[in-house]
Motif scaffolding. Sequence first.
Motif, PDB file in Angstrom:
ATOM      1  N   VAL A  29      -8.843  12.085  13.831  1.00  0.00           N
ATOM      2  CA  VAL A  29      -8.328  13.430  13.628  1.00  0.00           C
ATOM      3  C   VAL A  29      -8.408  13.772  12.150  1.00  0.00           C
ATOM      4  O   VAL A  29      -8.096  12.958  11.300  1.00  0.00           O
ATOM      5  N   GLU A  30      -8.864  14.976  11.869  1.00  0.00           N
ATOM      6  CA  GLU A  30      -8.947  15.456  10.507  1.00  0.00           C
ATOM      7  C   GLU A  30      -7.812  16.452  10.273  1.00  0.00           C
ATOM      8  O   GLU A  30      -7.574  17.341  11.084  1.00  0.00           O
ATOM      9  N   ASN A  31      -7.120  16.315   9.151  1.00  0.00           N
ATOM     10  CA  ASN A  31      -5.953  17.123   8.870  1.00  0.00           C
ATOM     11  C   ASN A  31      -6.042  17.696   7.468  1.00  0.00           C
ATOM     12  O   ASN A  31      -6.877  17.299   6.670  1.00  0.00           O
ATOM     13  N   LYS A  32      -5.129  18.599   7.197  1.00  0.00           N
ATOM     14  CA  LYS A  32      -4.924  19.113   5.850  1.00  0.00           C
ATOM     15  C   LYS A  32      -3.619  18.546   5.332  1.00  0.00           C
ATOM     16  O   LYS A  32      -2.612  18.557   6.020  1.00  0.00           O
ATOM     17  N   LEU A  33      -3.642  18.032   4.108  1.00  0.00           N
ATOM     18  CA  LEU A  33      -2.487  17.355   3.540  1.00  0.00           C
ATOM     19  C   LEU A  33      -2.143  17.984   2.203  1.00  0.00           C
ATOM     20  O   LEU A  33      -3.031  18.219   1.375  1.00  0.00           O
ATOM     21  N   SER A  34      -0.871  18.288   1.987  1.00  0.00           N
ATOM     22  CA  SER A  34      -0.405  18.876   0.727  1.00  0.00           C
ATOM     23  C   SER A  34       0.765  18.067   0.209  1.00  0.00           C
ATOM     24  O   SER A  34       1.636  17.650   0.975  1.00  0.00           O
ATOM     25  N   VAL A  35       0.790  17.842  -1.095  1.00  0.00           N
ATOM     26  CA  VAL A  35       1.889  17.151  -1.752  1.00  0.00           C
ATOM     27  C   VAL A  35       2.253  17.929  -3.007  1.00  0.00           C
ATOM     28  O   VAL A  35       1.493  18.764  -3.485  1.00  0.00           O
ATOM     29  N   VAL A  36       3.434  17.633  -3.536  1.00  0.00           N
ATOM     30  CA  VAL A  36       3.918  18.273  -4.761  1.00  0.00           C
ATOM     31  C   VAL A  36       3.825  17.257  -5.886  1.00  0.00           C
ATOM     32  O   VAL A  36       4.481  16.218  -5.842  1.00  0.00           O
ATOM     33  N   ILE A  37       3.010  17.553  -6.887  1.00  0.00           N
ATOM     34  CA  ILE A  37       2.767  16.649  -8.005  1.00  0.00           C
ATOM     35  C   ILE A  37       3.029  17.405  -9.295  1.00  0.00           C
ATOM     36  O   ILE A  37       2.408  18.442  -9.547  1.00  0.00           O
ATOM     37  N   ALA A  38       3.950  16.903 -10.089  1.00  0.00           N
ATOM     38  CA  ALA A  38       4.273  17.505 -11.384  1.00  0.00           C
ATOM     39  C   ALA A  38       4.640  18.977 -11.236  1.00  0.00           C
ATOM     40  O   ALA A  38       4.266  19.817 -12.050  1.00  0.00           O
ATOM     41  N   GLY A  39       5.382  19.298 -10.185  1.00  0.00           N
ATOM     42  CA  GLY A  39       5.833  20.661  -9.983  1.00  0.00           C
ATOM     43  C   GLY A  39       4.805  21.604  -9.415  1.00  0.00           C
ATOM     44  O   GLY A  39       5.086  22.794  -9.268  1.00  0.00           O
ATOM     45  N   ALA A  40       3.607  21.127  -9.075  1.00  0.00           N
ATOM     46  CA  ALA A  40       2.558  21.971  -8.518  1.00  0.00           C
ATOM     47  C   ALA A  40       2.149  21.434  -7.156  1.00  0.00           C
ATOM     48  O   ALA A  40       2.174  20.217  -6.914  1.00  0.00           O
ATOM     49  N   VAL A  41       1.780  22.329  -6.265  1.00  0.00           N
ATOM     50  CA  VAL A  41       1.345  21.951  -4.923  1.00  0.00           C
ATOM     51  C   VAL A  41      -0.138  21.595  -4.975  1.00  0.00           C
ATOM     52  O   VAL A  41      -0.971  22.428  -5.347  1.00  0.00           O
ATOM     53  N   ILE A  42      -0.464  20.364  -4.623  1.00  0.00           N
ATOM     54  CA  ILE A  42      -1.839  19.870  -4.598  1.00  0.00           C
ATOM     55  C   ILE A  42      -2.186  19.587  -3.147  1.00  0.00           C
ATOM     56  O   ILE A  42      -1.411  18.949  -2.432  1.00  0.00           O
ATOM     57  N   SER A  43      -3.334  20.042  -2.701  1.00  0.00           N
ATOM     58  CA  SER A  43      -3.706  19.871  -1.303  1.00  0.00           C
ATOM     59  C   SER A  43      -5.159  19.434  -1.197  1.00  0.00           C
ATOM     60  O   SER A  43      -5.978  19.702  -2.082  1.00  0.00           O
ATOM     61  N   VAL A  44      -5.446  18.735  -0.121  1.00  0.00           N
ATOM     62  CA  VAL A  44      -6.812  18.377   0.240  1.00  0.00           C
ATOM     63  C   VAL A  44      -7.071  18.962   1.621  1.00  0.00           C
ATOM     64  O   VAL A  44      -6.245  18.844   2.526  1.00  0.00           O
ATOM     65  N   SER A  45      -8.197  19.638   1.758  1.00  0.00           N
ATOM     66  CA  SER A  45      -8.424  20.444   2.955  1.00  0.00           C
ATOM     67  C   SER A  45      -8.915  19.643   4.145  1.00  0.00           C
ATOM     68  O   SER A  45      -8.859  20.124   5.276  1.00  0.00           O
ATOM     69  N   ASN A  46      -9.399  18.426   3.925  1.00  0.00           N
ATOM     70  CA  ASN A  46     -10.014  17.699   5.025  1.00  0.00           C
ATOM     71  C   ASN A  46      -9.735  16.214   4.870  1.00  0.00           C
ATOM     72  O   ASN A  46     -10.261  15.571   3.958  1.00  0.00           O
ATOM     73  N   VAL A  47      -8.894  15.656   5.713  1.00  0.00           N
ATOM     74  CA  VAL A  47      -8.607  14.226   5.732  1.00  0.00           C
ATOM     75  C   VAL A  47      -9.419  13.592   6.839  1.00  0.00           C
ATOM     76  O   VAL A  47      -9.309  13.977   8.001  1.00  0.00           O
ATOM     77  N   ARG A  48     -10.239  12.612   6.498  1.00  0.00           N
ATOM     78  CA  ARG A  48     -11.153  12.016   7.465  1.00  0.00           C
ATOM     79  C   ARG A  48     -10.766  10.563   7.731  1.00  0.00           C
ATOM     80  O   ARG A  48      -9.988   9.970   6.997  1.00  0.00           O
ATOM     81  N   GLY A  49     -11.407  10.013   8.745  1.00  0.00           N
ATOM     82  CA  GLY A  49     -11.299   8.593   8.982  1.00  0.00           C
ATOM     83  C   GLY A  49     -10.032   8.185   9.703  1.00  0.00           C
ATOM     84  O   GLY A  49      -9.163   8.985  10.018  1.00  0.00           O
ATOM     85  N   ALA A  50      -9.934   6.874   9.955  1.00  0.00           N
ATOM     86  CA  ALA A  50      -8.800   6.279  10.657  1.00  0.00           C
ATOM     87  C   ALA A  50      -8.237   5.135   9.825  1.00  0.00           C
ATOM     88  O   ALA A  50      -8.876   4.655   8.886  1.00  0.00           O
ATOM     89  N   ARG A  51      -7.042   4.719  10.169  1.00  0.00           N
ATOM     90  CA  ARG A  51      -6.389   3.621   9.453  1.00  0.00           C
ATOM     91  C   ARG A  51      -7.137   2.322   9.707  1.00  0.00           C
ATOM     92  O   ARG A  51      -7.385   1.948  10.851  1.00  0.00           O
ATOM     93  N   ILE A  52      -7.479   1.617   8.620  1.00  0.00           N
ATOM     94  CA  ILE A  52      -8.273   0.396   8.722  1.00  0.00           C
ATOM     95  C   ILE A  52      -7.586  -0.718   7.938  1.00  0.00           C
ATOM     96  O   ILE A  52      -6.727  -0.451   7.092  1.00  0.00           O
ATOM     97  N   PRO A  53      -7.924  -1.980   8.184  1.00  0.00           N
ATOM     98  CA  PRO A  53      -7.429  -3.057   7.324  1.00  0.00           C
ATOM     99  C   PRO A  53      -7.991  -2.916   5.914  1.00  0.00           C
ATOM    100  O   PRO A  53      -9.153  -2.553   5.721  1.00  0.00           O
ATOM    101  N   LEU A  54      -7.163  -3.211   4.921  1.00  0.00           N
ATOM    102  CA  LEU A  54      -7.563  -3.076   3.514  1.00  0.00           C
ATOM    103  C   LEU A  54      -7.328  -4.403   2.797  1.00  0.00           C
ATOM    104  O   LEU A  54      -6.315  -4.590   2.124  1.00  0.00           O
TER     105      LEU A  54
END
Length: 431
Positions: free
Chosen positions: A314-339
């Motif tokens: 599933v691809e999603n849009k993710l937004s976080v608040v960093i240093a008082g500003a809203v930062i977002s990425v429009s396309n989250v790809r992939g699945a959880r994998i071992p790291l």
Amino acid sequence: MENQTSSAIAGPGSARSEDDAASASASASNPNPMQAWWEGIARARSRIHALSAIVGSSPSLDSLADSDRPAKALLDSPDVSSAVSSALSAPLSGAGDNPLCQWLYETFQTSDSDLHLVVLRYIPLLAGTYLSRVVSASREEPLAGFEAVLLSLYAAETKARAGKPLLVNVPDLSYPSLYHAPRNPPPTANPKLGVTPPTPPPVVGVLSPPLEPQNAVKSTKRAGIVAVALDWYYRKISLMPAASKVEFCEYLIGWAGQSCPCVHDLDRDDATSLRLTTFSEEEQVDSECSEPAVEEELGKMSIKDGPSCNGSIVENKLSVVIAGAVISVSNVRGARIPLPWELVQPILRILGHCLLAPLNPQEVRDAASIAIRCLYARATHDLFPQVIIPTRSLIQLDRSTRLAAMAVASSNSNVNTPTKPKKPEILLVSK
């Protein structure tokens, strides 16, 4: 799988055009710079025509073949990037007889360094799709085409290292800091005994053990093979387009697989409202991260599922608040994998470049900021100190850089703000 991978490697190698071999032998026998330049142009145009037969002929591809630097134009073309990305994301793109995988394999086998950059540009997309599909329980399509490309990079690196490990000099911890340690410490002589003790040898750490030749991608060697491909990408990352770096960060967010508020652990002081805009329905927030305020915010979140990479991702849009500003990425790809650690090492190097390189555009830095926080949250849950320490350091550097940029911008705005001219003072003097 081993037979499919071996056939995929042998297939493209036997299908290589004879003009590449002839041009390579001719350039070796006749070291004429002008002739070598022209042969590189002809080789790049040949690869462009072969690619147009795979993804479909278009005016943009024809114009690339007619340019003065076709390999450079092929690397930077957004139309070609979109077409190749769509083809690599297709459900059967990783098969051994996939023409695009064969094209990538044959292009890397050429002796042209500019064409090598074209192949490395798609390593984040190829590795991200491959690793995400490997962990899928419902996977049925073969992945020998992806593995053939990864093994070609691994074989080239194995040959270059010649069975030697990558070593790094570890600083002497007996000194207070690196600045106190002398570069060439003099030997301490004992005049009474007349004996000069030898200087202690520097401490050497193994950054990467010697690489063993591999004919197939085994489950125990998969992380190391992909890590070598990512290390190839890192060594040429300054020449990669911004879209390729953003793709890597988008896949890393999916690899980390953390959609809990732990990504905000180091930014809670700057965020006036904790907001995680969207997250996957399949991932649940850990109970240990549950707080009353967080649960209230999670209830206000909207969920938006996007198209799937292979039917289960599933691809999603993710937004976080960093240093008082809203930062977002429009396309989250992939699945959880071992790291494992061997895979995280090149990931951290790439993220460090994406965060701190001065020439990166803002979209690359924003995507890397979210990716490093997701990786930090994953390491926190996995209790992985080797990853917690560097990711925390990169997050602190990112926050300080953003806060410094905001301070400079605010000071410049105050200086450039026009002020209303004051009226001249009128003094009333009594007679």
